[in-house]
Scaffold this active site. Structure first.
Site, PDB file in Angstrom:
ATOM      1  N   PHE A 170     -17.485  23.470 -93.800  1.00  7.60           N
ATOM      2  CA  PHE A 170     -18.909  23.478 -94.126  1.00  7.60           C
ATOM      3  C   PHE A 170     -19.719  23.612 -92.821  1.00  7.60           C
ATOM      4  CE2 PHE A 170     -22.908  21.405 -95.315  1.00  7.60           C
ATOM      5  CZ  PHE A 170     -23.173  22.014 -96.534  1.00  7.60           C
ATOM      6  N   ASP A 191     -13.208  15.076 -93.770  1.00 11.05           N
ATOM      7  CA  ASP A 191     -14.474  15.152 -94.484  1.00 11.05           C
ATOM      8  C   ASP A 191     -14.151  15.018 -95.972  1.00 11.05           C
ATOM      9  OD1 ASP A 191     -16.629  16.244 -96.023  1.00 11.05           O
ATOM     10  OD2 ASP A 191     -17.484  17.008 -94.162  1.00 11.05           O
ATOM     11  N   TYR A 222     -23.715  11.824-102.695  1.00 10.47           N
ATOM     12  CA  TYR A 222     -24.617  12.414-103.703  1.00 10.47           C
ATOM     13  C   TYR A 222     -23.941  13.515-104.505  1.00 10.47           C
ATOM     14  CZ  TYR A 222     -25.382  15.698 -99.831  1.00 10.47           C
ATOM     15  OH  TYR A 222     -25.200  16.570 -98.790  1.00 10.47           O
ATOM     16  N   LYS A 223     -22.669  13.792-104.209  1.00  7.46           N
ATOM     17  CA  LYS A 223     -21.966  14.841-104.951  1.00  7.46           C
ATOM     18  C   LYS A 223     -21.290  14.187-106.164  1.00  7.46           C
ATOM     19  CE  LYS A 223     -21.972  17.933-101.083  1.00  7.46           C
ATOM     20  NZ  LYS A 223     -21.361  18.434 -99.844  1.00  7.46           N
ATOM     21  N   ARG A 255     -20.133  29.316-107.664  1.00  4.16           N
ATOM     22  CA  ARG A 255     -19.310  28.109-107.612  1.00  4.16           C
ATOM     23  C   ARG A 255     -19.547  27.270-108.855  1.00  4.16           C
ATOM     24  NH1 ARG A 255     -19.745  24.063-102.550  1.00  4.16           N
ATOM     25  NH2 ARG A 255     -21.699  23.713-103.641  1.00  4.16           N
TER      26      ARG A 255
HETATM   27  C1  LIG Z   1     -22.185  18.748 -98.725  1.00  6.56           C
HETATM   28  C2  LIG Z   1     -21.444  18.705 -97.428  1.00  6.56           C
HETATM   29  C3  LIG Z   1     -22.052  18.200 -96.263  1.00  6.56           C
HETATM   30  C4  LIG Z   1     -23.498  17.781 -96.289  1.00  6.56           C
HETATM   31  O1  LIG Z   1     -23.923  17.057 -95.178  1.00  6.56           O
HETATM   32  P1  LIG Z   1     -25.358  16.365 -95.269  1.00  6.56           P
HETATM   33  O2  LIG Z   1     -25.551  15.694 -93.993  1.00  6.56           O
HETATM   34  O3  LIG Z   1     -25.354  15.462 -96.453  1.00  6.56           O
HETATM   35  O4  LIG Z   1     -26.354  17.460 -95.489  1.00  6.56           O
HETATM   36  C5  LIG Z   1     -21.268  18.123 -95.117  1.00  6.56           C
HETATM   37  N1  LIG Z   1     -19.964  18.524 -95.107  1.00  6.56           N
HETATM   38  C6  LIG Z   1     -19.372  19.037 -96.214  1.00  6.56           C
HETATM   39  C7  LIG Z   1     -17.941  19.466 -96.173  1.00  6.56           C
HETATM   40  C8  LIG Z   1     -20.095  19.153 -97.400  1.00  6.56           C
HETATM   41  O5  LIG Z   1     -19.519  19.667 -98.495  1.00  6.56           O
END
Ligand SMILES: *Cc1c(COP(=O)(O)O)cnc(C)c1O
Length: 418
Positions: free
Chosen positions: A135, A212, A237-238, A388
């Site tokens: 990401f 992660d 939040y996911k 997705r």
């Molecule tokens: C959604 C996601 C993030 C989001 O990071 P935020 O700081 O909450 O914006 C980071 N890493 C991965 C792999 C994600 O899927």
């Protein structure tokens, strides 16, 4: 009723009727006009009762108890909510998880702590290993830390339709490896990395791993303790339903606590020993508390707690079983589409490597997905051609999957005939 085998509406209804977790699908706020929500992996639906809980929080804990609530409980929330998330989603024994800050900030703090620790132990360990398809925020944070600390980034070329395997990691790690940063579930393909094997490979080379867990916490079983993980950071939040911008979680294994060379860089007063003595000089709090920096985002933890409780009630193994059934069903529906549509599934077919979401690829998706949103069918689009489908197991029904995919097929047929 006999099991309908064709991937159609009858089979969807049958699967819903058989689903042992079907009772959970109605325990989320109703969303008027939403036919199919395929983005629970990006922003989970609010758990029923969260609005009332926030209301009660504002009136009572905050409105009436006022600042006394810090002493009456809030001070301990980062660890308490952390333990809840750790137990429900990470396979972590208590005392190793806190909820604090955003994912990005926690990635920075934790990665900095680990790379500095490795270099302190062995100055040659200046490689930071990561993959090209992680990401963006993970890659950017790593780039920033490498620049700040004079580290070398070692990139693993990841296949966007799958992910990083143990052999690829084995090929890059060695005497110069400090830390490896990887996603447990790839945000694009949904590939589940073999987190146990990879951790072992990295440890064998003397490195540490930061996992992660954004797309794995709440969707696939994680056994951080059993797999010997060093550290993990992920979103709440996911799949955990903590709401937009919810504070994230960080796990740091017990064996890495209270080590002078292993320090997170944002030394705030709330992560200090005895913060209310207001003393000169920073001394880290004992244990996992040292990963807290400033005043914890208490309001944001109210929904995280609800989400983690709901997950604990369902149990991650049952969630995983349903998740695979949902993606199997979605895959069978797409497989039955006419060849001329030209849709490709860019996710792992093998159960062991498949996470909670599927990515479909088609050049017309960029044009089509706003029309889907207008129809109340809500996937997300990932450039250049990925649609997705996040099938959040606790909130998604099989009928929803069927209806949403029918809309995708209709819109693609329409786009193709224009
Ligand atoms: C959604 C996601 C993030 C989001 O990071 P935020 O700081 O909450 O914006 C980071 N890493 C991965 C792999 C994600 O899927």
């Amino acid at each position: 009723m006999a099991e309908p085998t064709a991937p159609g509406p009858d089979r969807a209804r049958w699967l819903d009727a058989q689903d042992p977790l079907r009772g959970f699908t109605t325990r989320f706020e109703r969303a008027e006009g939403v036919v199919a929500y395929f983005d629970g992996n990006s922003l989970g639906r609010p758990v029923e009762g969260v609005a009332q809980e926030l209301d009660r929080f504002a009136r009572e804990e905050w409105g009436t108890r006022l600042i006394r609530s810090w002493d009456e409980g809030w001070m301990g929330w980062p660890e308490q909510v952390g333990d809840l998330v750790g137990r429900a989603a990470l396979g972590a024994a208590p005392g190793q998880t806190v909820v604090a800050d955003s994912t990005t900030v926690l990635l920075y703090k934790t990665l900095r702590a680990l790379v500095d620790h490795q270099v302190a132990l062995d100055p040659a360990r200046t490689d930071l290993v990561l993959d090209t398809d992680n990401f963006p925020t993970d890659r950017y944070v790593a780039e920033g830390i490498a620049a700040e600390r004079g580290l070398t980034l070692r990139w693993i070329d990841a296949d966007p339709a799958s992910g990083v395997d143990a052999d690829q990691v084995r090929a890059v790690v060695g005497e110069r490896t400090g830390v490896v940063l990887l996603s447990h579930v790839a945000y694009r393909s949904g590939f589940v990395a073999d987190a146990e094997a990879i951790t072992e490979v990295v440890h064998g080379a003397g490195g540490m791993v930061l996992w992660d867990t954004c797309h794995s916490a709440g969707s696939v079983p994680v056994r951080a303790d059993d797999w010997g993980w060093d550290a993990a950071v992920g979103c709440d939040y996911k799949y955990l339903g903590g709401g937009p911008g919810a504070p994230a979680h960080v796990y740091l294994a017990h064996r890495h606590h209270d080590i002078p060379s292993l320090r997170q860089p944002i030394q705030g007063w709330m992560g200090r020993r005895d913060p209310f003595l207001m003393e000169q000089g920073y001394v880290p709090a004992a244990g996992i508390r040292a990963l807290v920096s400033g005043t914890p985002p208490i309001v944001g933890m109210v929904p995280v707690r609800r989400g983690a409780e709901l997950l604990a009630e369902a149990g991650i193994e049952a969630v995983r079983t349903k998740s695979l059934a949902l993606t199997d069903f979605a895959w069978s529906v797409v497989d039955a589409w006419p060849q001329h549509l030209g849709v490709v599934v860019a996710s792992p077919r093998e159960h062991a490597r498949r996470g909670g979401h599927l990515t479909l690829r088609h050049p017309a998706f960029e044009e089509v997905y706003p029309r889907l949103w207008d129809r109340g069918v809500i996937p997300d689009f990932r450039s250049p051609d990925g649609l997705r489908l996040g099938l959040s197991p606790l909130s998604t029904t099989f009928v929803e999957v069927w209806e949403g995919l029918e809309a995708v097929r209709e819109e693609l047929e329409r786009a193709g005939s224009r």
